[in-house]
Design an enzyme around this catalytic site. Sequence first.
Site, PDB file in Angstrom:
ATOM      1  CE  LYS A 115      79.270 -69.701 142.212  1.00  0.00           C
ATOM      2  NZ  LYS A 115      79.651 -70.658 143.258  1.00  0.00           N
ATOM      3  CD  GLN A 140      82.220 -73.279 143.755  1.00  0.00           C
ATOM      4  OE1 GLN A 140      81.914 -72.089 143.875  1.00  0.00           O
ATOM      5  NE2 GLN A 140      81.441 -74.133 143.122  1.00  0.00           N
ATOM      6  CG  ASP A 193      77.442 -69.420 149.138  1.00  0.00           C
ATOM      7  OD1 ASP A 193      76.687 -69.287 148.155  1.00  0.00           O
ATOM      8  OD2 ASP A 193      78.557 -69.982 149.093  1.00  0.00           O
TER       9      ASP A 193
END
Length: 363
Positions: free
Chosen positions: A123, A167, A190
């Site tokens: 990422k 994460q 997200d």
Amino acid sequence: MASVIFADCSSSTAAATRFLPLSRLSVLHSHWSMPFKFSPSNHSLLRTIVANGHSPSSPSVLTAVMASATSATIIDGKSIAKQIRDEITAEISRMKDAIGVVPGLAVILVGDRKDSATYVRNKKKACESVGINSYEAHLPEDSTEQEVLKYISGFNDDPSVHGILVQLPLPSHMNEQKILNAVSIEKDVDGFHPLNIGRLAMRGREPLFVPCTPKGCIELLHRHGVQIEGKRAVVIGRSNIVGMPAALLLQREDATVSIVHSRTKNPEEITRQADIIISAVGMPNMVRGSWIKPGAVIIDVGINPVEDAKSARGYRLVGDVCYEEACKIASAITPVPGGVGPMTIAMLLSNSLSAAKRVHNFK
Ligand SMILES: Nc1nc(=O)c2c([nH]1)NC[C@@H]1CN(c3ccc(C(=O)N[C@@H](CCC(=O)O)C(=O)O)cc3)C=[N+]21
């Protein structure tokens, strides 16, 4: 005949497939996207797979397979993701020139899972490649919830951070819900905040962010020119992060949507009615050729490691869908790897750019 057609998925029945233990994997695996686990003894989906064995259960499907010599078009997620990254790069430089701002993405990683570290590294690399600033907080496995919350609130208050990603999975002693809820909804790139999901589910409401993987699936359909409106879509899997939001998105696009899950009685029969299949289960080669309506479009979200002595790493990645069989029946299909995976990251970059544009009111 059947054994010829289905030869390449011979290791695909659940009983024959050897899932690799997590500890042996240094890279991507499917746990993150695994909404439910199958145990060989008690799930109806699994019974169906095993019962099917190597031959299709429906004669009409077999006829269709033999009749269509053509194979499916490959939906090239890797190249579509590259195209999207190029568009994002151009937008970021336009924004930088106009208002002197570049987007910033903060990633919070807790613990030392190798696969998570790989994802986070990828990422960050992707951010760099398009001109997004990336910030990382790496906390030890035994951190407290309070410590993670402290970082979240720091990033919430930092104007150079436009997006925050925690994460997953988090260590088991942490309350994931509490932590995800702490991310400011304006920075929830997200799209996991319940308010964003709630808006996604409601007609006439707009979420600030849509979860990256489902958004990537829809983007693949759009860019491949697949019509969604009025089509029958089946989503296999009902996880909060992929299956459920994917079904909501398809519905927003005016598809007629069914969700197939571990308690569905006749998954094969329902899936076979679909014009569009999105599979997000985390079970190698679960969707066989006999599950697929001729001409259907397949988006395979699964990234499952299976043992492979011929590969240098000792394993290879396969999707939820038996690719060799599906290619002969579907009209288009995403490969694994190189399908949905790269799109997930491209959508994260896209969400980070939108976050920065929104807060600076940059059109
Ligand atoms: N808060 C959070 N958000 C996430 O979006 C998130 C997460 N946690 N935890 C882990 C999962 C997994 N995930 C992937 C991203 C890219 C690939 C990807 O690019 N895969 C490539 C490479 C495969 C290979 O290793 O060869 C491919 O499919 O072609 C896969 C999986 C994001 N996740």
